[in-house]
Design a protein around this motif. Structure first.
Motif, PDB file in Angstrom:
ATOM      1  N   GLU A  10     -29.649 -55.956 -30.704  1.00  0.00           N
ATOM      2  CA  GLU A  10     -28.548 -55.799 -29.753  1.00  0.00           C
ATOM      3  C   GLU A  10     -27.344 -55.167 -30.431  1.00  0.00           C
ATOM      4  O   GLU A  10     -26.795 -55.728 -31.385  1.00  0.00           O
ATOM      5  N   GLY A  11     -26.955 -53.988 -29.953  1.00  0.00           N
ATOM      6  CA  GLY A  11     -25.745 -53.325 -30.430  1.00  0.00           C
ATOM      7  C   GLY A  11     -25.757 -53.014 -31.917  1.00  0.00           C
ATOM      8  O   GLY A  11     -24.726 -53.148 -32.585  1.00  0.00           O
ATOM      9  N   ALA A  13     -25.498 -51.219 -35.326  1.00  0.00           N
ATOM     10  CA  ALA A  13     -24.907 -50.072 -36.019  1.00  0.00           C
ATOM     11  C   ALA A  13     -25.369 -50.126 -37.468  1.00  0.00           C
ATOM     12  O   ALA A  13     -25.320 -51.180 -38.110  1.00  0.00           O
ATOM     13  N   ASN A  25     -25.024 -48.601 -31.681  1.00  0.00           N
ATOM     14  CA  ASN A  25     -25.289 -49.397 -30.483  1.00  0.00           C
ATOM     15  C   ASN A  25     -26.761 -49.342 -30.060  1.00  0.00           C
ATOM     16  O   ASN A  25     -27.094 -49.188 -28.891  1.00  0.00           O
ATOM     17  N   ARG A  27     -30.349 -50.684 -29.115  1.00  0.00           N
ATOM     18  CA  ARG A  27     -30.866 -51.875 -28.441  1.00  0.00           C
ATOM     19  C   ARG A  27     -32.375 -51.738 -28.274  1.00  0.00           C
ATOM     20  O   ARG A  27     -32.878 -50.672 -27.938  1.00  0.00           O
ATOM     21  N   GLY A  62     -23.762 -55.788 -34.957  1.00  0.00           N
ATOM     22  CA  GLY A  62     -24.834 -56.071 -34.030  1.00  0.00           C
ATOM     23  C   GLY A  62     -25.718 -57.199 -34.555  1.00  0.00           C
ATOM     24  O   GLY A  62     -25.453 -57.761 -35.630  1.00  0.00           O
TER      25      GLY A  62
END
Length: 282
Positions: A10-11, A13, A25, A27, A62
């Motif tokens: 999730e998210g 970087a 970002n 996912r 993330g």
């Protein structure tokens, strides 16, 4: 992470140079009971993505969760249920039997009988020394051990590199029989044909982005793989290549016809029309 996702990003970087991010970002959610194929050109970010899942690289921001654990913490409970087969392998100067005996205590569900059966199917004698083997033979030993660990998550990076054609066929057969409802397998390769008749879900990366992630059933529902006498001025064609019968083409499946997904043609279609593919698949 929801209970249905075994791997969740999730998210995310990440980058090797803070001025040149590789992932921004990012996912991704993967469920157990499937064999995922991860495709992409060299440099697309496939190996980095796998290493983030295996806890060998750490995201700048993330969250990564694998089987309920954060890989970067490298907890024993995480490590005993994840096995990673890297593209480049370095094995110690011991026999196959000694190698397995040394590592099996780290994997509670390791099955020696399965390991020996996989070795036999790969035609690898257990008493041979690893350093005396070819690269392809070493790869088969590691794949056999990886499958026999029975970890819930098995990640393989270019596992068919170094394997000859008969061994690639053996690889597909053995891996397909090792899947269970509570197990997830993720296989990365740039040799697309090596995953034919093996995977049930496809993930395609381009320029460090995931441009497609769907089941092959969903692909077959939206795209048609077949032969056309001509493709000139055909707006439904996403990709085509000349063949003896005209053109092998990937088109929009407006008539909902059944066809077998050709992974190589699918990959080429996604590379040629990423925007249109994203629009079609949402």
């Amino acid at each position: 992470m929801t209970t249905e996702n075994m791997i969740s990003l999730e998210g995310i970087a990440f980058g090797y140079d803070k001025h040149k991010p590789l992932f921004v970002n990012l996912r991704l959610n993967l469920q157990p009971g499937h064999i995922y194929g991860l495709l992409g050109k060299n440099g697309a970010g496939k190996s980095s993505l796998l290493r983030l899942m295996a806890g060998l690289l750490f995201p700048h921001s993330g969250r990564v969760e694998v089987n309920g654990y954060e890989p970067k913490r490298r907890s024993p409970a995480f490590l005993q249920d994840v096995f990673f087969v890297p593209e480049e392998i370095y094995l110690p100067s011991v026999t196959v039997d000694r190698y397995a005996a040394t590592l099996e205590p780290f994997y509670p569900r390791f099955d020696e009988s399965e390991f020996l059966r996989y070795l036999a199917e790969f035609d690898i004698p257990g008493g041979n020394k690893l350093t005396g083997m070819s690269f392809g033979q070493k790869k088969k030993v590691l794949i056999a051990f990886a499958l026999a660990t029975n970890t819930k998550v098995l990640i393989m990076d270019e596992p068919t590199n170094g394997l000859d054609i008969p061994s690639k066929s053996q690889f597909r057969k053995i891996v397909s029989t090792a899947l269970r409802p509570d197990r997830l397998m993720l296989i990365s390769t740039h040799q697309v044909r090596d995953l034919d008749n093996l995977i049930d879900h496809i993930i395609i990366m381009d320029d460090s982005r995931i441009v497609m992630q769907h089941s092959l059933d969903a692909v077959a529902e939206r795209l048609y793989f077949g032969t056309r006498p001509t493709v000139e001025n055909d707006t439904q064609v996403l990709y085509a290549e000349p063949s003896l019968r005209g053109y092998d083409a990937v088109t929009e499946n407006l008539e909902r016809e059944e066809s077998r997904v050709d992974l190589e043609q699918l990959f080429n279609a996604v590379m040629k029309n990423p925007g249109r593919i994203r629009e079609m698949f949402g």
